[in-house]
Design a protein around this motif. Sequence first.
Motif, mmCIF file in Angstrom:
data_model
loop_
_atom_site.group_PDB
_atom_site.id
_atom_site.type_symbol
_atom_site.label_atom_id
_atom_site.label_comp_id
_atom_site.label_asym_id
_atom_site.label_seq_id
_atom_site.Cartn_x
_atom_site.Cartn_y
_atom_site.Cartn_z
ATOM 1 N N ALA A 138 -5.071 -8.380 121.118
ATOM 2 C CA ALA A 138 -6.237 -7.027 121.492
ATOM 3 C C ALA A 138 -6.291 -6.273 120.504
ATOM 4 N N LYS A 139 -7.958 -5.818 120.284
ATOM 5 C CA LYS A 139 -8.423 -5.436 119.084
ATOM 6 C C LYS A 139 -8.052 -3.594 119.562
ATOM 7 N N MET A 140 -7.787 -3.205 118.771
ATOM 8 C CA MET A 140 -7.088 -2.235 118.666
ATOM 9 C C MET A 140 -8.250 -0.794 117.990
ATOM 10 N N GLY A 141 -8.179 0.619 118.932
ATOM 11 C CA GLY A 141 -9.566 1.423 118.438
ATOM 12 C C GLY A 141 -8.940 2.572 118.208
ATOM 13 N N TRP A 142 -9.298 3.720 117.066
ATOM 14 C CA TRP A 142 -8.951 5.259 117.146
ATOM 15 C C TRP A 142 -10.109 5.153 117.893
ATOM 16 N N PHE A 143 -10.515 6.606 118.765
ATOM 17 C CA PHE A 143 -11.194 7.472 118.761
ATOM 18 C C PHE A 143 -11.388 8.686 118.763
ATOM 19 N N ARG A 144 -11.906 9.644 119.077
ATOM 20 C CA ARG A 144 -11.360 11.082 118.547
ATOM 21 C C ARG A 144 -12.960 11.910 119.350
ATOM 22 N N GLN A 145 -12.321 12.949 120.559
ATOM 23 C CA GLN A 145 -13.333 14.521 120.628
ATOM 24 C C GLN A 145 -12.742 15.076 120.773
ATOM 25 N N SER A 146 -14.025 15.776 119.886
ATOM 26 C CA SER A 146 -13.994 17.819 119.998
ATOM 27 C C SER A 146 -14.711 18.256 121.383
ATOM 28 N N PRO A 147 -13.764 19.120 121.278
ATOM 29 C CA PRO A 147 -14.283 19.938 122.983
ATOM 30 C C PRO A 147 -15.947 20.051 122.834
ATOM 31 N N GLY A 148 -16.292 19.794 123.594
ATOM 32 C CA GLY A 148 -17.732 19.973 123.941
ATOM 33 C C GLY A 148 -18.717 19.136 123.548
ATOM 34 N N SER A 149 -17.625 17.367 123.119
ATOM 35 C CA SER A 149 -18.307 16.529 122.005
ATOM 36 C C SER A 149 -18.403 15.231 122.535
ATOM 37 N N PHE A 207 -9.629 7.406 105.242
ATOM 38 C CA PHE A 207 -8.509 7.408 106.643
ATOM 39 C C PHE A 207 -8.529 5.644 106.238
ATOM 40 N N THR A 208 -7.053 5.678 106.660
ATOM 41 C CA THR A 208 -6.629 4.121 106.820
ATOM 42 C C THR A 208 -5.758 3.731 108.077
ATOM 43 N N ILE A 209 -6.465 2.453 109.160
ATOM 44 C CA ILE A 209 -6.079 2.363 110.452
ATOM 45 C C ILE A 209 -5.281 0.844 109.584
ATOM 46 N N SER A 210 -4.077 0.774 110.389
ATOM 47 C CA SER A 210 -2.914 -0.267 110.012
ATOM 48 C C SER A 210 -2.201 -0.989 111.201
ATOM 49 N N ARG A 211 -1.464 -1.718 111.753
ATOM 50 C CA ARG A 211 -1.230 -1.998 112.549
ATOM 51 C C ARG A 211 0.212 -3.678 112.210
ATOM 52 N N ASP A 212 0.835 -3.062 113.532
ATOM 53 C CA ASP A 212 2.083 -4.074 113.503
ATOM 54 C C ASP A 212 2.539 -4.401 114.753
ATOM 55 N N ASN A 213 2.103 -5.802 115.448
ATOM 56 C CA ASN A 213 2.595 -6.472 115.755
ATOM 57 C C ASN A 213 3.216 -6.367 116.544
ATOM 58 N N SER A 267 -12.093 4.277 113.999
ATOM 59 C CA SER A 267 -11.411 2.808 113.461
ATOM 60 C C SER A 267 -11.451 1.798 114.076
ATOM 61 N N THR A 268 -11.812 0.556 114.079
ATOM 62 C CA THR A 268 -10.680 -0.300 115.409
ATOM 63 C C THR A 268 -10.415 -1.387 113.960
ATOM 64 N N ILE A 269 -9.458 -2.059 115.281
ATOM 65 C CA ILE A 269 -7.956 -3.745 113.785
ATOM 66 C C ILE A 269 -8.173 -4.224 114.451
ATOM 67 N N ASP A 270 -8.679 -5.446 114.077
ATOM 68 C CA ASP A 270 -8.515 -6.869 114.891
ATOM 69 C C ASP A 270 -6.931 -7.072 114.925
ATOM 70 N N PRO A 271 -7.266 -8.670 115.713
ATOM 71 C CA PRO A 271 -5.294 -8.755 115.896
ATOM 72 C C PRO A 271 -4.979 -9.183 114.237
ATOM 73 N N ASP A 272 -6.204 -9.970 113.512
ATOM 74 C CA ASP A 272 -5.490 -10.709 112.398
ATOM 75 C C ASP A 272 -5.324 -9.072 110.947
ATOM 76 N N GLY A 273 -5.519 -7.559 111.638
ATOM 77 C CA GLY A 273 -5.430 -6.732 110.787
ATOM 78 C C GLY A 273 -6.770 -5.819 110.129
ATOM 79 N N ASN A 274 -7.780 -7.263 110.341
ATOM 80 C CA ASN A 274 -9.268 -6.350 109.607
ATOM 81 C C ASN A 274 -9.637 -5.700 110.712
ATOM 82 N N PRO A 275 -10.109 -3.838 109.790
ATOM 83 C CA PRO A 275 -10.154 -3.203 110.268
ATOM 84 C C PRO A 275 -11.780 -2.818 110.508
ATOM 85 N N THR A 276 -12.793 -1.710 110.697
ATOM 86 C CA THR A 276 -13.626 -1.599 110.283
ATOM 87 C C THR A 276 -13.638 0.766 110.324
ATOM 88 N N TYR A 277 -14.731 0.982 110.136
ATOM 89 C CA TYR A 277 -14.499 2.438 109.658
ATOM 90 C C TYR A 277 -15.854 3.055 109.877
#
Length: 119
Positions: A32-43, A67-73, A49-59
């Motif tokens: 699975a591709k994984m992602g971080w999302f954020r939400q502030s009040p009223g927004s 920011f740096t995203i990483s994963r440990d399968n 950021s996302t990271i695919d199963p092979d560890g390739n990130p997007t920001y």
Amino acid sequence: WPQVVETGGGSVEAGGSLTVFCRASGFAFEEAKMGWFRQSPGSQCDEISTIDPDGNPTYADSVKGRFTISRDNADRRVTLQMNSLKPEDTAVYHCEPFLEGNPTPRCAWGKGSEVTVVS
């Protein structure tokens, strides 16, 4: 049933660093591709950021270079290291998988982890 649990975060002065962690269960994490999302009040909920199963990130442009995203399968974990934090980074951070056909809205999978940056 797919689940995620976020930990970490907290409060820090502008320029400081924090880390948020995510532990996943109930689905094929290593596929699975994984992602971080954020939400502030009223927004809206923003993908940062996302990271695919092979560890390739997007920001998102707003966090690129800070920011740096990483994963440990093997451990089913995703980590987001956040440096040079700004007050506008204040939000609830959510870790979520990209699962085809899953109807759960973004920023609604779990409680998230609060990050507060004070100036």
